[in-house]
Structures are given as C-alpha cells and as structure tokens.
Design an enzyme around this catalytic site. Structure first.
Site, short mmCIF file in Angstrom:
data_model
loop_
_atom_site.label_atom_id
_atom_site.label_comp_id
_atom_site.label_asym_id
_atom_site.label_seq_id
_atom_site.Cartn_x
_atom_site.Cartn_y
_atom_site.Cartn_z
N ARG A 143 0.82 -1.22 0.00
CA ARG A 143 0.00 0.00 0.00
C ARG A 143 0.85 1.27 0.00
O ARG A 143 0.51 2.26 0.64
CB ARG A 143 -0.91 0.01 1.22
CG ARG A 143 -1.91 -1.13 1.19
CD ARG A 143 -2.84 -1.05 2.35
NE ARG A 143 -3.77 -2.18 2.32
CZ ARG A 143 -4.60 -2.45 3.29
NH1 ARG A 143 -4.64 -1.69 4.36
NH2 ARG A 143 -5.41 -3.48 3.20
N CYS A 144 1.91 1.24 -0.74
CA CYS A 144 2.85 2.37 -0.81
C CYS A 144 2.71 3.03 -2.18
O CYS A 144 2.38 2.36 -3.16
CB CYS A 144 4.27 1.84 -0.60
SG CYS A 144 5.59 3.04 -0.78
N GLY A 145 2.98 4.30 -2.25
CA GLY A 145 2.95 4.99 -3.53
C GLY A 145 3.99 4.47 -4.51
O GLY A 145 3.86 4.67 -5.72
N LEU A 146 4.98 3.76 -4.00
CA LEU A 146 6.04 3.21 -4.85
C LEU A 146 5.78 1.76 -5.26
O LEU A 146 6.55 1.17 -6.00
CB LEU A 146 7.38 3.27 -4.10
CG LEU A 146 7.82 4.66 -3.62
CD1 LEU A 146 9.06 4.56 -2.74
CD2 LEU A 146 8.09 5.56 -4.81
N THR A 147 4.69 1.19 -4.78
CA THR A 147 4.42 -0.24 -4.98
C THR A 147 4.29 -0.63 -6.44
O THR A 147 4.97 -1.55 -6.90
CB THR A 147 3.14 -0.66 -4.21
OG1 THR A 147 3.35 -0.42 -2.82
CG2 THR A 147 2.81 -2.12 -4.44
#
Length: 169
Positions: free
Chosen positions: A44-48
C-alpha cells in the site's frame, strides 16, 4: 545462522536464514552463485506499482539468462503500508502484481527487532543519511559471492539498476 543470531559475525548473506512467506526456514546459502536484489516491499505504498512491475520485469529478463534472484521482504514499519498477514501478502504479490520471485515473511528492517540480515545489509551498504532503511523498496544488490555491493533508494526504479547488475552477472 538463524534470525536471532548476532549479525556482526556474518561474512556474507549466506550466513543467514530467513522464513519464507509459507513460514519455512530458508538458508540464504541457496542463493550462492547468484546475483541478488534484496528489497523490503509493501502493498500500500505509492512506490508499490512501479517497483513490483519493474522487479517482475527484471526477474523475467535476467532470472533464467543471468541467474538473478530477487528476495522480497514485506515490512510494515513505514506508515503501516504492509498490514496484511502472510497469506494476504502472498496473494497480493502473486495474483495482483504477478511476482514469482522469492517472498519472505514480514520483517522489521529498522530498530532493535530488525532481522539480522537487514542489520548486516545496512552495515555493509550504509545509506546516505545514516545506517537505517529510509522507506519501503530500499534495494540492495548482492554479488555472486554473497557480498552486498550496492544500495538503491526507494525512489530508484528497479530498471535503473541494470548497469550495476550487469557489472556482477
């Protein structure tokens, strides 16, 4: 060397054991002779999306042909961005992201309870701002002899690591 052994006595990643996503102990000796990327992941990360997509592409492109191995360690230490249990994490990685690389149980990568492998990696390849993991998707490159040889920031897209990887294939 188990998850609780003193990491300071380790000479390579082959001295460590980690639990895979199914809970089985895995000796990192199994990666001897392979160039590895060791990365802390979160769903759930913006970098995922970018990181998973490009790690999957690197695995497809260099896994068979060059022997690249990717070891992904879920971590919930950064804004709670990996809250799931092992089954949920595995389902996300495989079904949603198409990841076929090796996935391990959730670990801590910073602090007193950090997995010894991560203490070792950070000691061998310290970050610019200090001896800690800054965020999800910090990537370490390990050479065929089990030595950490490079570290990449969370915002570095995995495909930008190719020149470095090629030095060790």
């Amino acid at each position: 060397m188990s998850g609780n052994t003193d990491w300071k006595s380790a000479s390579t990643i082959y001295d460590f054991t980690a639990r895979d996503i199914q809970g089985n102990d895995v000796s990192l000796e199994k990666y001897r002779g392979h160039v590895c990327i060791i990365v802390n992941v979160a769903s759930r990360c913006g970098l995922t999306a970018t990181n998973y997509k490009e790690l999957v592409e690197l695995q497809k492109e260099y896994g068979e042909s060059k022997g690249l191995r990717i070891l992904a360690f879920p971590c919930n230490q950064f804004n709670g961005q990996e809250p799931g249990n092992s089954e949920q994490i595995a389902c996300f990685a495989l079904k949603t992201m198409g990841a076929t690389f090796d996935l391990f149980e959730k670990v801590e990568v910073n602090g007193d309870n950090a997995h010894p492998l991560w203490k070792f990696l950070k000691n061998k390849q310290p970050g610019t701002l200090g001896n800690f993991t800054k965020w999800n998707f910090t990537k370490f490159v390990v050479d065929r002899d089990g030595n950490p040889v490079a570290r990449f920031a969370p915002t570095t897209e995995p495909k930008k690591m190719v020149d470095t990887l090629n030095k060790f294939f």
